[in-house]
Design a protein around this motif. Sequence first.
Motif, mmCIF file in Angstrom:
data_model
loop_
_atom_site.group_PDB
_atom_site.id
_atom_site.type_symbol
_atom_site.label_atom_id
_atom_site.label_comp_id
_atom_site.label_asym_id
_atom_site.label_seq_id
_atom_site.Cartn_x
_atom_site.Cartn_y
_atom_site.Cartn_z
ATOM 1 N N UNK A 204 -1.537 11.914 5.324
ATOM 2 C CA UNK A 204 -1.163 11.714 3.925
ATOM 3 C C UNK A 204 -2.321 12.160 3.046
ATOM 4 N N UNK A 205 -2.054 13.097 2.142
ATOM 5 C CA UNK A 205 -3.142 13.653 1.340
ATOM 6 C C UNK A 205 -2.601 14.170 0.022
ATOM 7 N N UNK A 206 -3.349 13.936 -1.045
ATOM 8 C CA UNK A 206 -2.992 14.509 -2.334
ATOM 9 C C UNK A 206 -3.205 16.010 -2.285
ATOM 10 N N UNK A 207 -2.323 16.755 -2.926
ATOM 11 C CA UNK A 207 -2.391 18.216 -2.886
ATOM 12 C C UNK A 207 -3.726 18.754 -3.393
ATOM 13 N N UNK A 208 -4.302 18.085 -4.386
ATOM 14 C CA UNK A 208 -5.531 18.605 -4.999
ATOM 15 C C UNK A 208 -6.793 18.211 -4.248
ATOM 16 N N UNK A 209 -6.666 17.441 -3.175
ATOM 17 C CA UNK A 209 -7.847 17.025 -2.403
ATOM 18 C C UNK A 209 -8.252 18.127 -1.434
ATOM 19 N N UNK B 133 1.802 10.782 -6.299
ATOM 20 C CA UNK B 133 0.739 10.745 -7.303
ATOM 21 C C UNK B 133 0.891 9.553 -8.236
ATOM 22 N N UNK B 134 -0.198 8.782 -8.377
ATOM 23 C CA UNK B 134 -0.178 7.630 -9.269
ATOM 24 C C UNK B 134 0.100 8.045 -10.709
ATOM 25 N N UNK C 28 -1.618 1.339 -10.298
ATOM 26 C CA UNK C 28 -0.746 2.480 -9.988
ATOM 27 C C UNK C 28 -1.085 3.118 -8.648
ATOM 28 N N UNK C 29 -2.378 3.140 -8.274
ATOM 29 C CA UNK C 29 -2.767 3.712 -6.988
ATOM 30 C C UNK C 29 -2.183 2.918 -5.823
ATOM 31 N N UNK C 30 -2.090 1.597 -5.986
ATOM 32 C CA UNK C 30 -1.484 0.767 -4.942
ATOM 33 C C UNK C 30 -0.020 1.150 -4.735
ATOM 34 N N UNK C 31 0.671 1.342 -5.832
ATOM 35 C CA UNK C 31 2.101 1.653 -5.780
ATOM 36 C C UNK C 31 2.318 3.045 -5.227
#
Length: 259
Positions: free
Chosen positions: A6-11, A36-37, A58-61
Amino acid sequence: MHIIIISRQEEETRRAFQTGQMARLGLSFEFLDAFEARDLTDAECQAAANMWPSPSLPQDIACFRSHRLAWTRVVKTGQPTLILEDDAVLAETLPQVLTAIEAAQIPANAAFDLEFTPEPHILDDREKLAFLGGKVVARRVFKNRVGLAAYVIGPQVAGRMLKDTERYGLIDSYFWHRPWLMGLQIEPAQAVQMRFLQDNEDAQPYHRPQEKRLFRPSSKLRKALLRLELELNRGRCLLQAAFHSQRRQPLIDRAQFRT
């Protein structure tokens, strides 16, 4: 074993690290774009926060939704899967451990926690399974509030988790305290978040980033009922641990990790 990261696209930096790490270990994988939060509205955040007794970011959600996306993928593939977050550093022995887990007779309701976190767990003092000639073991974990960066689940567990999480919950704590789940801690741990790899007394087990938007349950009565439900579930897990458990951090062999 199938592997989802699991990874954010911009990371880009983390994705490059994971690509290199997987190549070195000879493991195939796929990235799953994290939710994305920033895409969550305040209304969506408040609706989720109303379903959990503690304050929610929001990051938790977004993390909750991202893991649900991964579980949906596991159900679709029908295969046991290692799910990783993109800051997980993996032990050199991980490929052998994954092969051993796949070859073992594992109950359909089992999930393996491969991660080290510096948070005391409540662990069975008896071994449930042994791998690699007894060098790696799995034991029941009855309490784990923090840690969902590296775990193995099958399609049955993933499907049931999807049903259990139709409403929001703080995913790390919620996952390991399902009364029906046989959580198994792998020792020595085969994964650790980057921030815990070096001994760092200031590193907190539960990291909450700075965020202006913090959401709380809107109803005091609902908050109390949700807290009661949560504690009852945790209590059921702890009853199973009576007289044969110990409170400690998971074991880790730091020599097995490279960055």
